[in-house]
Design a protein around this motif. Sequence first.
Motif, short mmCIF file in Angstrom:
data_model
loop_
_atom_site.label_atom_id
_atom_site.label_comp_id
_atom_site.label_asym_id
_atom_site.label_seq_id
_atom_site.Cartn_x
_atom_site.Cartn_y
_atom_site.Cartn_z
N ASN A 35 55.23 34.01 57.10
CA ASN A 35 54.96 33.82 58.53
C ASN A 35 54.55 35.12 59.22
O ASN A 35 54.46 35.16 60.44
N ARG A 36 54.27 36.15 58.42
CA ARG A 36 53.90 37.44 58.98
C ARG A 36 52.51 37.90 58.55
O ARG A 36 51.80 38.52 59.33
N ASN A 37 52.18 37.60 57.30
CA ASN A 37 50.90 38.03 56.75
C ASN A 37 50.49 37.01 55.69
O ASN A 37 50.86 37.12 54.53
N ALA A 38 49.73 35.99 56.12
CA ALA A 38 49.42 34.86 55.24
C ALA A 38 48.67 35.29 53.99
O ALA A 38 48.95 34.80 52.89
N ILE A 39 47.70 36.19 54.14
CA ILE A 39 46.90 36.62 52.98
C ILE A 39 47.78 37.34 51.97
O ILE A 39 47.69 37.11 50.76
N LYS A 40 48.64 38.23 52.46
CA LYS A 40 49.56 38.95 51.58
C LYS A 40 50.48 37.97 50.85
O LYS A 40 50.69 38.08 49.63
N ALA A 41 51.00 37.00 51.58
CA ALA A 41 51.88 36.01 50.97
C ALA A 41 51.14 35.19 49.91
O ALA A 41 51.68 34.91 48.84
N GLN A 42 49.89 34.81 50.21
CA GLN A 42 49.09 34.08 49.23
C GLN A 42 48.96 34.86 47.93
O GLN A 42 49.15 34.33 46.83
N GLN A 43 48.60 36.12 48.05
CA GLN A 43 48.41 36.96 46.87
C GLN A 43 49.68 37.03 46.03
O GLN A 43 49.64 36.96 44.80
N LEU A 44 50.82 37.15 46.70
CA LEU A 44 52.09 37.25 45.98
C LEU A 44 52.46 35.93 45.32
O LEU A 44 52.86 35.90 44.15
N TYR A 45 52.34 34.84 46.06
CA TYR A 45 52.66 33.54 45.47
C TYR A 45 51.78 33.25 44.25
O TYR A 45 52.26 32.76 43.22
N LEU A 46 50.50 33.53 44.37
CA LEU A 46 49.58 33.25 43.26
C LEU A 46 49.92 34.10 42.04
O LEU A 46 49.78 33.64 40.89
N LYS A 47 50.37 35.31 42.26
CA LYS A 47 50.79 36.15 41.14
C LYS A 47 52.03 35.57 40.47
O LYS A 47 52.15 35.55 39.24
N VAL A 48 52.94 35.06 41.29
CA VAL A 48 54.15 34.44 40.75
C VAL A 48 53.80 33.22 39.91
O VAL A 48 54.31 33.04 38.79
N PHE A 49 52.91 32.38 40.42
CA PHE A 49 52.52 31.17 39.70
C PHE A 49 51.98 31.52 38.30
O PHE A 49 52.20 30.78 37.35
N ALA A 50 51.28 32.63 38.21
CA ALA A 50 50.65 33.02 36.95
C ALA A 50 51.63 33.65 35.97
O ALA A 50 51.32 33.75 34.78
N GLU A 51 52.80 34.04 36.43
CA GLU A 51 53.69 34.83 35.58
C GLU A 51 55.03 34.18 35.27
O GLU A 51 55.64 34.48 34.24
N ILE A 52 55.52 33.30 36.14
CA ILE A 52 56.89 32.84 35.97
C ILE A 52 56.95 31.62 35.04
O ILE A 52 56.08 30.74 35.10
N PRO A 53 57.94 31.56 34.16
CA PRO A 53 58.12 30.35 33.32
C PRO A 53 58.47 29.16 34.20
O PRO A 53 59.14 29.30 35.24
N PHE A 54 58.05 27.97 33.79
CA PHE A 54 58.28 26.79 34.63
C PHE A 54 59.77 26.52 34.84
O PHE A 54 60.16 26.00 35.89
N ASP A 55 60.60 26.85 33.85
CA ASP A 55 62.04 26.63 34.01
C ASP A 55 62.60 27.42 35.18
O ASP A 55 63.65 27.05 35.73
N ASP A 56 61.95 28.51 35.55
CA ASP A 56 62.41 29.34 36.66
C ASP A 56 61.60 29.09 37.94
O ASP A 56 61.82 29.77 38.94
N PHE A 57 60.71 28.12 37.88
CA PHE A 57 59.82 27.86 39.02
C PHE A 57 60.56 27.08 40.10
O PHE A 57 61.23 26.08 39.82
#
Length: 282
Positions: free
Chosen positions: A159-181
């Motif tokens: 809720n502060r910086n949408a573009i920054k949050a997008q970049q972080l979420y997308l990095k998480v999606f690419a790296e985290i195992p589904f069991d931890d999603f």
Amino acid sequence: MSFLGLIGCDNGRNIRSICKNNPEICADLHKDSWCLAEKTKIIQNRYAVKDSEVTTGKQLYIQLTDLEDYSRCIELASGVQHIIHTERTADRARAFRLSTENLSVLQEQTRERQDPFMSYYQWTRFGDTDALNRFLELENTGEVSDPFLLAQAATYYSNRNAIKAQQLYLKVFAEIPFDDFDVNWLLGLASTYRQTQQFDKTYMLTKANLLLTQQKYSEQKMLALLGGNKLLAAELDLKAQTLIDSLEDASYPLSLVKIWLESQAVAADIKPETLPVHSDEK
């Protein structure tokens, strides 16, 4: 290898074996089967770091949160009176007292730690704004790499910086195992796309969350995100299922849906209404 072998065993035999061979690991814990999941996590993680020369911030964070979970559970269990075996009730009360003491001691011992995990812990548990600023600075300088922590930073920025949050979420999606999603991250990312006027992605991510959680929702409100375009909705429904499949089988990093999510094209001529929330509406 011995630890991994134990993990593969039944939890009951697992913790019995560890406690028998390493009694110091289990001395402060209760002995009966109450709070078994919480007790098992503590024992397994203590065993995993038993011979470590240096305890990492992540290991300390896990120890702290495991103790929190165990303490909450055993507090409830200690109030259950055992009529026949009264010693079990006393043992659970002892374990609750020791768990709260151990948690307080560990919190105090780690208050000066400034690594990412402990900065995050100090911020979320004690409202420490210095720890928050330190955590954000560590992320900004690339010193936060754990997907879980990146997701917490994304939530902060949502809720502060949408573009920054997008970049972080997308990095998480690419790296985290589904069991931890965490399926709530789908809604977090959807919110950032709504803020940047990308309503097709907002719809797709929201639909993926709904498919995973099986929550009831208003189809009319969902379609409103797309200006009532049912053909586009059908296409995005398929994308939502593709996203779920790619996360589950760890193919997301090489998937076309990842490329689509990372593109910055804004859907044209789509007039949104309120983003739907989980409800019993039909």
